[in-house]
Write a protein that holds these residues in place. Structure first.
Motif, mmCIF file in Angstrom:
data_model
loop_
_atom_site.group_PDB
_atom_site.id
_atom_site.type_symbol
_atom_site.label_atom_id
_atom_site.label_comp_id
_atom_site.label_asym_id
_atom_site.label_seq_id
_atom_site.Cartn_x
_atom_site.Cartn_y
_atom_site.Cartn_z
ATOM 1 N N HIS A 1 13.200 -15.540 2.234
ATOM 2 C CA HIS A 1 12.036 -16.350 1.851
ATOM 3 C C HIS A 1 10.727 -15.717 2.308
ATOM 4 O O HIS A 1 9.703 -15.877 1.673
ATOM 5 C CB HIS A 1 12.179 -17.768 2.402
ATOM 6 N N ILE A 2 10.785 -14.968 3.408
ATOM 7 C CA ILE A 2 9.573 -14.295 3.895
ATOM 8 C C ILE A 2 9.058 -13.317 2.843
ATOM 9 O O ILE A 2 7.859 -13.235 2.571
ATOM 10 C CB ILE A 2 9.864 -13.538 5.213
ATOM 11 N N PHE A 3 9.995 -12.605 2.202
ATOM 12 C CA PHE A 3 9.590 -11.582 1.230
ATOM 13 C C PHE A 3 9.216 -12.199 -0.108
ATOM 14 O O PHE A 3 8.366 -11.685 -0.813
ATOM 15 C CB PHE A 3 10.686 -10.535 1.103
ATOM 16 N N THR A 4 9.849 -13.321 -0.424
ATOM 17 C CA THR A 4 9.460 -14.030 -1.640
ATOM 18 C C THR A 4 8.004 -14.461 -1.531
ATOM 19 O O THR A 4 7.213 -14.292 -2.447
ATOM 20 C CB THR A 4 10.367 -15.257 -1.853
ATOM 21 N N GLU A 5 7.636 -14.988 -0.359
ATOM 22 C CA GLU A 5 6.239 -15.393 -0.126
ATOM 23 C C GLU A 5 5.321 -14.186 -0.265
ATOM 24 O O GLU A 5 4.260 -14.261 -0.871
ATOM 25 C CB GLU A 5 6.079 -15.975 1.284
ATOM 26 N N ARG A 6 5.763 -13.082 0.302
ATOM 27 C CA ARG A 6 4.948 -11.873 0.319
ATOM 28 C C ARG A 6 4.631 -11.399 -1.107
ATOM 29 O O ARG A 6 3.529 -10.963 -1.403
ATOM 30 C CB ARG A 6 5.719 -10.799 1.099
ATOM 31 N N ILE A 7 5.639 -11.528 -1.977
ATOM 32 C CA ILE A 7 5.439 -11.071 -3.348
ATOM 33 C C ILE A 7 4.500 -12.007 -4.096
ATOM 34 O O ILE A 7 3.701 -11.589 -4.923
ATOM 35 C CB ILE A 7 6.799 -10.950 -4.053
ATOM 36 N N ARG A 8 4.592 -13.300 -3.768
ATOM 37 C CA ARG A 8 3.703 -14.253 -4.447
ATOM 38 C C ARG A 8 2.260 -14.054 -4.019
ATOM 39 O O ARG A 8 1.348 -14.256 -4.793
ATOM 40 C CB ARG A 8 4.142 -15.689 -4.134
ATOM 41 N N PRO B 1 0.471 -11.049 -2.210
ATOM 42 C CA PRO B 1 0.428 -9.756 -1.508
ATOM 43 C C PRO B 1 -0.788 -9.707 -0.584
ATOM 44 O O PRO B 1 -1.839 -10.233 -0.912
ATOM 45 C CB PRO B 1 0.263 -8.747 -2.649
ATOM 46 N N ARG B 2 -0.567 -9.066 0.581
ATOM 47 C CA ARG B 2 -1.709 -9.008 1.507
ATOM 48 C C ARG B 2 -2.553 -7.762 1.275
ATOM 49 O O ARG B 2 -2.142 -6.880 0.547
ATOM 50 C CB ARG B 2 -1.230 -9.063 2.952
ATOM 51 N N PHE C 1 5.924 -3.052 1.514
ATOM 52 C CA PHE C 1 5.545 -2.666 2.874
ATOM 53 C C PHE C 1 5.492 -1.144 3.020
ATOM 54 O O PHE C 1 5.480 -0.631 4.126
ATOM 55 C CB PHE C 1 6.564 -3.210 3.877
ATOM 56 N N ARG D 1 15.306 -21.558 -0.103
ATOM 57 C CA ARG D 1 14.530 -20.763 -1.053
ATOM 58 C C ARG D 1 15.113 -19.380 -1.309
ATOM 59 O O ARG D 1 14.486 -18.553 -1.941
ATOM 60 C CB ARG D 1 13.086 -20.621 -0.556
ATOM 61 N N GLN E 1 4.256 -3.074 -6.832
ATOM 62 C CA GLN E 1 3.967 -4.040 -7.889
ATOM 63 C C GLN E 1 3.095 -3.424 -8.982
ATOM 64 O O GLN E 1 3.590 -2.976 -9.991
ATOM 65 C CB GLN E 1 3.339 -5.301 -7.300
ATOM 66 N N ALA F 1 11.241 -5.454 -3.531
ATOM 67 C CA ALA F 1 10.365 -6.285 -2.705
ATOM 68 C C ALA F 1 9.998 -5.588 -1.395
ATOM 69 O O ALA F 1 8.868 -5.675 -0.931
ATOM 70 C CB ALA F 1 11.035 -7.614 -2.409
#
Lengths: 114, 526
Positions: free
Chosen positions: A104-111, A113-114, B237, B117, B254, B233
């Motif tokens: 879930h951490i990476f799903t958030e990251r993709i939604r 991006p920082r 990083f 999730r 991306q 994904a």
């Protein structure tokens, strides 16, 4: 690709023959699984996860390991057998690895991006 | 040779998540169900070997609104709000069933609440196999379907296939069929995708069904050059480098994937996952452990060492094109035929873009549920009228060639791969390259359809070769018909989005491929 079936560890249960999604193994005359169609191996590691005696080793290459590679030498690989199944958390007394999932951490990251 | 004959209300072709949910829901609706998979229900397909996020959103209006709005632009405004809302509802229900019925061991947060999730493929699909069997479904592993059967009216009435382990053909007469055979990744060895050769789309087209969104078929995943383990994904990083150690500007997981592709055409691209904190590094290992196996086994630390990367084609597995859906029960234009998961178009919730995971996993469980129930309802409505109806087999290329039969499926596979895997043809699209590629594919199709026939296990490979060839032709026909850039379909010769092309494209045909707009341009979003 799948490189090693350990005759010493294998209990001839046929699980790998059954679960391989691309049908790479055949049961040999002596009951040991044979890598019959290595070129069909897609290196998905599912056989390693399902093998109850940690008798299989998938080498870290998308093609066959070169001749003389340590990745085909059972003795040199001792610690690597069973590594994936341990992380997936399958086998008696283990906790499923999914309990520690953090996808879930990476799903958030993709939604976002920082 | 004896043929294994089976009768059922519903046949599900495919044992990934969409097929598994379809089988469970058809059985719960009272149908007798057979599930036939090319590999093994539990390990087959793009999900089983991966870790995936799931588009699971709490049913709060503002959260749902944000979830639906988040990707509409990326998808080129071709998705449909009604379908998105349905998928969010159904996914929420199914994930909760996974917790309550299958006791899936979700992680828990600091307050002890389960985090629902994401799913880990091996655990998810092992539990789905248990659930499918408990529902009374007859499971045929290593039993690829090779063609559909139809009755005199053209309604789908079952399927024929081949049992690889026992080496004999089988036939299932059924009142309805769900195609959940996955997308097409052209045997690129992208993780878990080699069973996904687009077989279902070929079967559907032979039965007269249509496809949609086939131009959205140029997904490529980042992978270390030495293995097939994809997890794009994690590369958000990463930093990408030239061989001399200088940074490859603009490259990224991306928006910068085409920079990587362009560079790979002439020189190697190196990578280091150097933007993850130690905590994120630990989290990556827990999210998808097999990502690290190839690194660990070669003694490479991907967080500190440079390693070469490649892009592996994922075609329509992580594109959005597939069999066209014509109703809320995932029906197609052909009576008795339903489609689910990556075999079906995902444009309804993603438009022209999906990164895999999240939306795809939500679509698989939702569309599987609806297709399974729809097929069961269709079977019940037909009832005894279907018993003993005469059926005919619909397969052509690879099984019933127009002329004298020969083998040689492997050469056809290479010929198709030569047109769809190269980045400068499929990812970096331009009419100057698409037109000759489509010509070559048309020639391959004519030759294959005229002569190719496989026997035994060779039949399965011949049909996969035919399916990949057909798939590639639909992809490039649609890619040429969409004379603009939208979603993942990026035309170098037509880089602008054209408002008049804001509609989905329908494709079909085998010997003559056709493409037409589904509707007039959709209204501009307010």
């Amino acid at each position: 690709m799948i490189e090693v079936v350990s005759a010493e560890r294998c209990v001839k249960c046929d699980v790998c023959v059954k679960v391989c999604p691309t049908d790479v193994f055949d049961r040999g005359a002596d009951g040991l699984p044979v890598i019959a169609r290595q070129s069909d191996c897609q290196s998905c590691f599912m056989c390693e996860a399902h093998c109850p005696t940690d008798a299989l080793y998938v080498a870290p290459f998308s093609g066959p390991a070169p001749d003389g590679s340590p990745h085909t030498d059972e003795a040199a690989l001792a610690d690597a057998f069973g590594e994936y199944r341990r992380i997936v958390g399958w086998g008696r007394g283990r906790t499923p690895g999914s309990r520690a999932d953090s996808n879930h951490i990476f799903t958030e990251r993709i939604r976002s991006p920082r | 040779m004896t043929i294994n004959e089976i009768d059922a209300d519903v046949l599900v072709a495919g044992g990934g998540p969409a097929g598994a949910w379809a089988a469970v829901k058809a059985a719960e609706a009272g149908a007798s169900v057979v599930l036939a998979d090319k590999g093994y229900l539990g390990t087959s397909g793009a999900t089983a070997s991966a870790g995936t996020g799931v588009w699971y959103v709490e049913p709060r209006p503002e959260a749902r609104e944000a979830a639906m709005a988040s990707r509409e632009g990326l998808g080129g405004y071709l998705a449909d709000r009604e379908w998105m809302a349905r998928v969010l509802d159904q996914t929420y229900a199914n994930m909760n069933e996974l917790a309550e019925v299958s006791r899936y061991p979700f992680p828990v947060d600091d307050d002890g609440r389960q985090i629902r999730r994401g799913l880990q493929g091996p655990e998810y699909m092992r539990r789905m196999r248990v659930r499918v069997r408990r529902a009374g479904v007859r499971v045929l592993d290593h039993s690829p379907v090779t063609e559909l059967l139809a009755d005199g009216s053209g309604a789908v009435a079952g399927a024929a296939g081949y049992r690889l382990r026992d080496e004999h053909p089988f036939r299932v007469t059924a009142r309805a069929v769900v195609l959940a055979t996955g997308g097409c990744a052209f045997l690129s060895k992208a993780l878990g995708c080699d069973v996904n050769t687009g077989d279902g789309a070929l079967f559907a087209a032979e039965a007269g069904a249509e496809l949609s969104g086939m131009e959205f078929s140029n997904a490529y995943a980042i992978a270390p050059a030495f293995t097939s383990v994809t997890k794009t994904a994690f590369y958000s990083f990463a930093t990408f480098y030239h061989a001399d150690g200088s940074v490859l500007e603009g490259a990224g997981s991306q928006r910068g994937r085409s920079v990587i592709a362009r560079t790979l055409l002439t020189e190697p691209v190196l990578c280091r996952i150097d933007k993850a904190t130690p905590e994120e590094q630990r989290a990556m290992r827990l999210a998808q452990p097999n990502f690290f196996l190839p690194f660990d086994r070669q003694g490479i630390d991907p967080f500190t060492d440079l390693f070469p990367v490649t892009l592996l084609a994922e075609g329509t597995v992580r594109g959005t094109g597939g069999i066209r859906i014509t109703g809320p029960d995932c029906a197609t234009t052909v009576p008795g035929l339903y489609a689910a998961g990556d075999a079906a178009t995902r444009e309804l919730i993603c438009g022209g873009f999906t990164g895999g995971g999240s939306h795809n996993s939500a679509w698989a469980m939702s569309s599987g549920t609806w297709a399974g129930r729809g097929a069961a309802r269709h079977a019940a409505e037909l009832g005894g009228r279907a018993t003993g109806r005469p059926v005919r087999a619909l397969g052509e290329a690879g099984v019933r060639p127009a002329g004298p039969a020969t083998g040689g499926h492997a050469e056809y596979v290479r010929a198709v791969q030569a047109e769809v895997l190269p980045y400068d043809k499929n990812l970096l699209r331009h009419a100057d390259r698409l037109v000759p590629a489509l010509d070559a594919l048309d020639r391959t199709w004519r030759e294959l359809a005229g002569t190719l026939r496989g026997e035994g296990a060779g039949l399965v490979r011949a049909r996969s070769a035919a399916a990949m060839t057909a798939h590639a032709r639909w992809m490039y026909s649609a890619a040429l018909a969409r004379t603009e850039t939208r979603g993942m379909h990026k035309r170098q010769d037509l880089p602008e989005q054209d408002p008049s092309q804001r509609r989905r494209l329908v494709t079909g045909g085998l010997h003559e491929v056709w493409t037409r707009p589904e509707t007039a341009a959709l209204a501009v979003a307010s």
